[in-house]
Each structure stands twice: as C-alpha cells, then as structure tokens.
Enzyme design. Structure first.
Site, PDB file in Angstrom:
ATOM      1  N   LEU A  67       0.869  -1.171   0.000  1.00 21.56           N
ATOM      2  CA  LEU A  67       0.000   0.000   0.000  1.00 21.56           C
ATOM      3  C   LEU A  67       0.908   1.223   0.000  1.00 21.56           C
ATOM      4  O   LEU A  67       1.944   1.237   0.677  1.00 21.56           O
ATOM      5  CB  LEU A  67      -0.893   0.032   1.248  1.00 21.56           C
ATOM      6  CG  LEU A  67      -1.970  -1.054   1.369  1.00 21.56           C
ATOM      7  CD1 LEU A  67      -2.703  -0.906   2.703  1.00 21.56           C
ATOM      8  CD2 LEU A  67      -2.960  -0.991   0.218  1.00 21.56           C
ATOM      9  N   ASP A  68       0.522   2.248  -0.755  1.00 28.87           N
ATOM     10  CA  ASP A  68       1.298   3.485  -0.761  1.00 28.87           C
ATOM     11  C   ASP A  68       1.418   4.025   0.660  1.00 28.87           C
ATOM     12  O   ASP A  68       0.514   3.845   1.486  1.00 28.87           O
ATOM     13  CB  ASP A  68       0.621   4.547  -1.637  1.00 28.87           C
ATOM     14  CG  ASP A  68       0.665   4.203  -3.121  1.00 28.87           C
ATOM     15  OD1 ASP A  68       1.398   3.264  -3.490  1.00 28.87           O
ATOM     16  OD2 ASP A  68      -0.030   4.876  -3.902  1.00 28.87           O
ATOM     17  N   ARG A  69       2.496   4.714   0.928  1.00 30.96           N
ATOM     18  CA  ARG A  69       2.756   5.228   2.275  1.00 30.96           C
ATOM     19  C   ARG A  69       1.560   5.978   2.895  1.00 30.96           C
ATOM     20  O   ARG A  69       1.209   5.738   4.050  1.00 30.96           O
ATOM     21  CB  ARG A  69       3.998   6.126   2.242  1.00 30.96           C
ATOM     22  CG  ARG A  69       4.315   6.737   3.598  1.00 30.96           C
ATOM     23  CD  ARG A  69       5.649   7.443   3.610  1.00 30.96           C
ATOM     24  NE  ARG A  69       5.893   8.017   4.931  1.00 30.96           N
ATOM     25  CZ  ARG A  69       7.094   8.168   5.480  1.00 30.96           C
ATOM     26  NH1 ARG A  69       8.161   7.780   4.824  1.00 30.96           N
ATOM     27  NH2 ARG A  69       7.221   8.691   6.677  1.00 30.96           N
ATOM     28  N   VAL A  71      -1.561   5.635   2.421  1.00 27.01           N
ATOM     29  CA  VAL A  71      -2.798   4.850   2.410  1.00 27.01           C
ATOM     30  C   VAL A  71      -2.830   3.903   3.606  1.00 27.01           C
ATOM     31  O   VAL A  71      -1.823   3.283   3.949  1.00 27.01           O
ATOM     32  CB  VAL A  71      -2.921   4.053   1.096  1.00 27.01           C
ATOM     33  CG1 VAL A  71      -4.195   3.214   1.085  1.00 27.01           C
ATOM     34  CG2 VAL A  71      -2.889   4.997  -0.100  1.00 27.01           C
ATOM     35  N   ARG A 170      -5.062   6.318  -7.839  1.00 26.50           N
ATOM     36  CA  ARG A 170      -4.824   7.761  -7.804  1.00 26.50           C
ATOM     37  C   ARG A 170      -4.751   8.345  -9.211  1.00 26.50           C
ATOM     38  O   ARG A 170      -5.348   9.391  -9.496  1.00 26.50           O
ATOM     39  CB  ARG A 170      -3.537   8.039  -7.023  1.00 26.50           C
ATOM     40  CG  ARG A 170      -3.621   7.554  -5.585  1.00 26.50           C
ATOM     41  CD  ARG A 170      -2.272   7.442  -4.905  1.00 26.50           C
ATOM     42  NE  ARG A 170      -1.656   8.742  -4.700  1.00 26.50           N
ATOM     43  CZ  ARG A 170      -0.476   8.913  -4.124  1.00 26.50           C
ATOM     44  NH1 ARG A 170       0.212   7.860  -3.682  1.00 26.50           N
ATOM     45  NH2 ARG A 170       0.026  10.110  -3.962  1.00 26.50           N
TER      46      ARG A 170
END
Length: 241
Positions: A67-69, A71, A170
C-alpha cells in the site's frame, strides 16, 4: 475475519495463524524500508512478532502486496516462505481481491463503470502517467468503481482493482476528472498541503495458502473528515466482504 482482534505493537490485527498475519496498516507508515529512514511496517511487525513469541534470531515475514505510504487499511503478510510463495502466486493469478474506499473531488461520469488506462511509471520521480497503449514499459490498468455516496463537492467510491499497478487508483481517478481528496501528487490543484489522502484498503480477500479457506480481511476508514461526511451504515453496507 473482519474485526480487530488485538493490537500488535499498536497495529490492529485482523487475522493471525501460523501462516499469515493480517493487519490494519496505519497511514503515513511506509510498507517497507525506504529512503526516508522512517520506521516501516515490515520492521515494526517483525519486531512485534519477535517480542510476542519470544523468538531468537531473525523473524520471517513476507511482503506479498503493498500500500502506498499515505494509504491505510487491510493488508496481509506471510509468516512462512511457503505461504509467501503461494500468496504471491494468488496475486499474480488475480485471485486476490482488493477493494478500496476513496473520496474523490467532483462527480464521476457514471454512477458505476470500468476504467481502463495504460500506465507508465517513472522510477526516478516515483510518478505514474497515463500514456498511449503500446508505449514501451507501460502496463494496462483496470478497475471497477461504484459511487456509494455524494455531497455537493465529493463522491465516496467503492473501487475493486483488477490489476495492481503503482499509484493506479490515484492516477485513474485523476484521468477520470476526479482526483482523490488530499492527493498532493496527482491532485495538487484541488488539494491543500497537509491534507491526508482519502484512500483506504477496505477489503483484502484470498484463499488461504495452506487450508484454501476463503479469508476476508476488512478494515473501514476512520470516522474523520472527509470519511465522516457519510454515516457508518454506508460503509457497513458497501464493504461487507
């Protein structure tokens, strides 16, 4: 398998057995060590397992998805190399369901639909761009979306990923004309610095790598703006698992 069981070093545990560890990832914690040098989830969880089970030496914990930082939400880790290998196969074979909640600016062109783009990542700048199909190095990206709530300014969206591209949701939402609330990278024109991105991993579902039982991890977004613009019942109904 949907509710928090116990805190793991302050990180809520959604599921745990001898093979797997499912947790709710806190926002703004990198999944693995990065250039920032900030504490990362993989290291924190390994340390917690070492302490909880009084294990000597190194603890194994396999990363099978990211997961992106910025998120937060449901995430699974493998506690054995065999489980990691099998889960990675599940991800590659697209038998791993990933469902997200997102708050976006504006209104999408339809209440539900499928978005398809070709995305190219620039590793140097860690940014992703939608490019023409056939562009060297680019990969197809597909997601299904369904609008589950609206206000005058924002839409609450249920998103199921069919591919796992970097920054996929995104970029695809931006391309649809509805950048995510708080996204500084792909929605700087409509977001203010310091706002938290409104993207949350609500459901991760997959066959258990050993028992083959269907495992469903569920984590709902925090009750704060902009998530709190809609009642809890909306989330409970949309993200049943």
């Amino acid at each position: 398998m949907s509710d928090h069981v116990k805190p793991s070093g302050g990180i809520p545990v959604l599921f745990e057995d001898n093979h797997l560890l499912g947790i709710t990832k806190p926002v703004n914690v990198p999944t693995q060590e990065d250039a920032s040098g900030d504490p990362d989830l993989l290291t924190l969880l390994k340390q917690d397992l070492k302490e909880r089970y009084n294990k000597p030496g190194n603890v194994y914990l396999g990363l099978v998805h990211r997961l992106d930082r910025p998120v937060g939400g449901a995430m699974i880790f493998a506690k054995t190399s065999k489980a990691a290998s099998r889960l990675s196969e599940t991800v590659r074979g697209r038998h791993f369901r990933k469902i997200y909640a997102a708050v976006v600016h504006g209104k999408l062109p339809a209440q539900q639909g499928t978005l398809k783009h070709t995305l190219l990542k620039d590793a140097r700048t860690n940014t992703v761009t939608a490019v023409p199909k056939g562009t060297p190095g680019a990969k197809d990206a597909v997601l299904d979306y369904r609008v589950i709530g609206q206000t005058d300014r924002y839409s609450l969206v249920h998103i199921e990923l069919h591919t796992g591209r970097s920054h996929q949701i995104r970029v695809q939402m931006k391309e649809a004309g509805c950048p995510l609330f708080g996204d500084q990278k792909y929605g700087a024109g409509v977001n203010k610095p310091g706002q938290q991105i409104a993207l949350w991993s609500a459901i991760a579902a997959f066959p258990h790598p050993v028992t083959k039982e269907e495992i469903t991890l569920r984590s709902l977004p925090p009750r704060e703006f902009p998530w709190a613009e809609w009642p809890s019942s909306v989330y409970e109904e949309a993200f049943k698992g």
